[in-house]
Scaffold this active site. Structure first.
Site, PDB file in Angstrom:
ATOM      1  N   ASP A 164       0.868  -1.312  -0.059  1.00 52.14           N
ATOM      2  CA  ASP A 164      -0.058   0.008  -0.056  1.00 52.14           C
ATOM      3  C   ASP A 164       0.952   1.132   0.099  1.00 52.14           C
ATOM      4  OD1 ASP A 164      -2.249  -1.609   0.366  1.00 52.14           O
ATOM      5  OD2 ASP A 164      -2.340  -1.453   2.267  1.00 52.14           O
TER       6      ASP A 164
HETATM    7  N1  URA Z   1      -0.969  -5.935   3.798  1.00 53.03           N
HETATM    8  C1  URA Z   1      -1.589  -4.799   3.764  1.00 53.03           C
HETATM    9  O1  URA Z   1      -2.554  -4.641   4.310  1.00 53.03           O
HETATM   10  N2  URA Z   1      -0.870  -3.765   3.197  1.00 53.03           N
HETATM   11  C2  URA Z   1       0.342  -4.106   2.645  1.00 53.03           C
HETATM   12  O2  URA Z   1       0.644  -3.012   2.178  1.00 53.03           O
HETATM   13  C3  URA Z   1       0.659  -5.045   2.668  1.00 53.03           C
HETATM   14  C4  URA Z   1       0.096  -6.148   3.020  1.00 53.03           C
END
Ligand code: URA
Length: 251
Positions: free
Chosen positions: A103
């Protein structure tokens, strides 16, 4: 890169000629006779022989990036800086892309390659590639949370996660820190897993993916090529689809 494509590039002849060479058992990869022209290979990592001639060309690039927060895991984006923008022009290649997704507000280890098939293999759910995250949440984590993660968290939409290992590093009323090991990659997986036990993730960093561990010498935003040991460790993920036939070569 596909074996037949590499052989064509290396001037072993037309696709038909290359296929004939493979069928006549003249092609060996790490000592195995290969009968599948679609095998994913990399001459930088594997010994590839056609008859007595070894293919020595280095075909792909593999980078580990310490992704900073605020950068999107995409090849291009109209609004935000992308992980590809962090790679110097001289290191960029056609087809360079991130393996998997973090993310925008997640930081840490991201692998990038122009070997599309390796990326594909690492993301296959059945490969169960282990990923370790460092997580900070806004509540006290408990032993019950560890049990819930080990039993398989169920999201509000009914989707069940595989067993995950939660290791609490510190636990206070309004903040806890932990390592979380998961072997799948659902969308926003870590954040949703913690939400399912009533906690909000306020910081998330990926520390490892399969055998590759984030280099502590890499500052946020820095990247480097994978070293020979890391590439060796990734070799099992170069495995091939079912139709492949490989025979141990007897010398
Ligand atoms: N899980 C998440 O919620 N976000 C990420 O960036 C990676 C794994």
């Amino acid at each position: 890169m596909r074996l037949d494509k590499l052989m064509e590039q290396e001037n072993f002849g037309s696709r038909r000629k290359v296929k004939a060479l493979i069928r006549s058992k003249q092609v060996r990869v790490d000592g195995h006779i290969i009968m599948d022209e679609s095998l994913n290979v990399d001459a930088a990592l594997q010994e590839i022989f056609v008859g007595e001639r070894q293919i020595l060309q280095k075909t792909h690039v593999y980078y580990m990036l310490n992704k900073p927060q605020g950068v999107v895991t995409a090849v291009r984006d109209v609004k935000h800086q992308t992980v590809i923008d962090l790679i110097e022009k001289k290191d960029q290649r056609a087809g360079l892309y991130p393996i998997g997704r973090l993310d925008r507000d997640t930081e840490g280890l991201l692998l990038l390659t122009d070997n599309g098939q390796l990326g594909y293999q690492l993301l296959q759910p059945q490969k169960k590639v282990l990923k370790r995250y460092e997580v900070i949440v806004n509540e006290r984590l408990t032993k019950e949370d560890c049990v819930a993660f080990a039993q398989g968290i169920v999201f509000s939409d009914g989707k069940k996660c595989l067993a995950a290992k939660l290791q609490i590093l510190s636990a206070e009323e309004h903040q806890s820190q932990a390592y979380l090991d998961i072997t799948e990659g659902k969308f926003h997986q870590v954040k949703k897993m913690f939400l399912a036990v009533g906690k909000k993730v306020i910081y998330l960093k990926r520390l490892s993916m399969g055998p590759v561990v984030l280099d502590p010498m890499l500052s946020s935003g820095e990247y480097r090529s994978l070293n020979p040991e890391e590439l060796q460790a990734l070799l099992p993920y170069f495995t091939i689809h079912k139709k492949e036939t490989s025979v141990k070569h007897e010398i």
